[in-house]
Design a protein around this motif. Sequence first.
Motif, mmCIF file in Angstrom:
data_model
loop_
_atom_site.group_PDB
_atom_site.id
_atom_site.type_symbol
_atom_site.label_atom_id
_atom_site.label_comp_id
_atom_site.label_asym_id
_atom_site.label_seq_id
_atom_site.Cartn_x
_atom_site.Cartn_y
_atom_site.Cartn_z
ATOM 1 N N GLU A 103 0.952 -1.196 0.006
ATOM 2 C CA GLU A 103 0.070 -0.015 0.225
ATOM 3 C C GLU A 103 0.963 1.213 -0.021
ATOM 4 O O GLU A 103 0.670 2.060 -0.900
ATOM 5 C CB GLU A 103 -1.028 -0.008 1.357
ATOM 6 N N TYR A 146 -12.287 0.704 4.946
ATOM 7 C CA TYR A 146 -10.746 1.255 5.010
ATOM 8 C C TYR A 146 -10.845 2.684 4.139
ATOM 9 O O TYR A 146 -9.833 3.455 4.462
ATOM 10 C CB TYR A 146 -9.824 0.256 4.045
ATOM 11 N N ARG A 147 -11.366 3.072 3.167
ATOM 12 C CA ARG A 147 -11.291 4.416 2.616
ATOM 13 C C ARG A 147 -12.552 5.227 3.067
ATOM 14 O O ARG A 147 -13.592 4.688 2.994
ATOM 15 C CB ARG A 147 -11.270 4.216 1.284
ATOM 16 N N HIS A 194 -4.682 -0.430 4.656
ATOM 17 C CA HIS A 194 -5.922 -0.981 5.123
ATOM 18 C C HIS A 194 -5.923 -0.928 6.840
ATOM 19 O O HIS A 194 -6.876 -0.922 7.434
ATOM 20 C CB HIS A 194 -6.547 -2.442 4.399
ATOM 21 N N PHE A 198 -8.880 0.939 8.582
ATOM 22 C CA PHE A 198 -9.747 0.262 9.200
ATOM 23 C C PHE A 198 -10.178 0.882 10.418
ATOM 24 O O PHE A 198 -11.310 1.098 10.974
ATOM 25 C CB PHE A 198 -9.533 -1.378 9.312
#
Length: 340
Positions: A103, A146-147, A194, A198
């Motif tokens: 990521e 997550y976003r 993530h 989260f």
Amino acid sequence: MIQHGVSLGIGTSHGPLLNLPPAEWEVRAEFDRAQTDLALRDGTFSFAELYAHRGGPHFAAKATLDERTQRHAACQRQLDVLGERLDDINPDALIIVGDDQHEWFMENTQPSFAVFCGDEMHNLAPTAEEREEKIRRGRGSDMYAYRPKIDQVYPVVRDLALRIHAQALEDEFDVAACMEQPKNPDGSLRTVGHAVGFIYRRLLRDRPVPVVPILVNTFYPPNQPTPKRCYDFGRSIGRAIHAWDSAARVAVIASGGISHFVVDEEWDHKMLKAFRNGDIATLTSEPNIMFRSGTSETKNWIVAAGILEATSLKMELLDYVPCYRTDAGTGSGMAFATWS
Ligand SMILES: [Fe+2]
């Protein structure tokens, strides 16, 4: 009352089944059936091999829609509890221990441990292309776990992040310093990963509590740190927090785990018991091969346990919920715990 140091610890799973309605778990089941490298302890299996290895269809009864629905609901209850516990102590600073899965860090450089020392972190709303891609892969439902729907900025406790680095050097850890949020080749920011996203989305509901992100390479060969190294690094972070001249209320959060994407209830119980008992010998002597695929994220909990060792906080397991999505026993072992 203002308390110095760590006021709360949290361990929470963060896997996709938490964020997909149970009827949509089938999408992930299809993904499992196509795998050839499902990791279980020291073995690696195709789906058919795993089914045979685990003795046939008895997992099917644990993966019915009714079972999925009950287990999903049990997880949501505990995620709500964790959010409430965070509300209650209203922390001034979060230490989030999570793994980076390509990521921020890519194949070109993958640090074993990294501490982010920028001033702030940006969690970006998915672009139209990213939304389309997620929906195409059948995971549109879990995108916003997550976003955010609107770009979010999280302040970073840079002072504490730098102190963690300084203490790590004292303690003979050479930790990567991530001084600014990584960018893509086109100059755009790489959004928050993530494991951190989260916590902000699901537990904090986008409250921008200041953070120090600790990123551990649990997943990718060849430089995953051993459990012992993770625990000792956690101890070093704990010393940095203890020496920090601040009245800040700190919460430590381990994000990820326990066993997935092959559920291993026996191993999960063994590890959770060791966390609960502060059984350092068990946590640190577990062979590295037991920590593969998503199960590797259990190392984030080991770092957190090391951070919390010198506090008087005790681990309480709120719930352990094995969530099965196929008759070969794939899914996620979900665990939710506090140290308080
Ligand atoms: Fe993860």
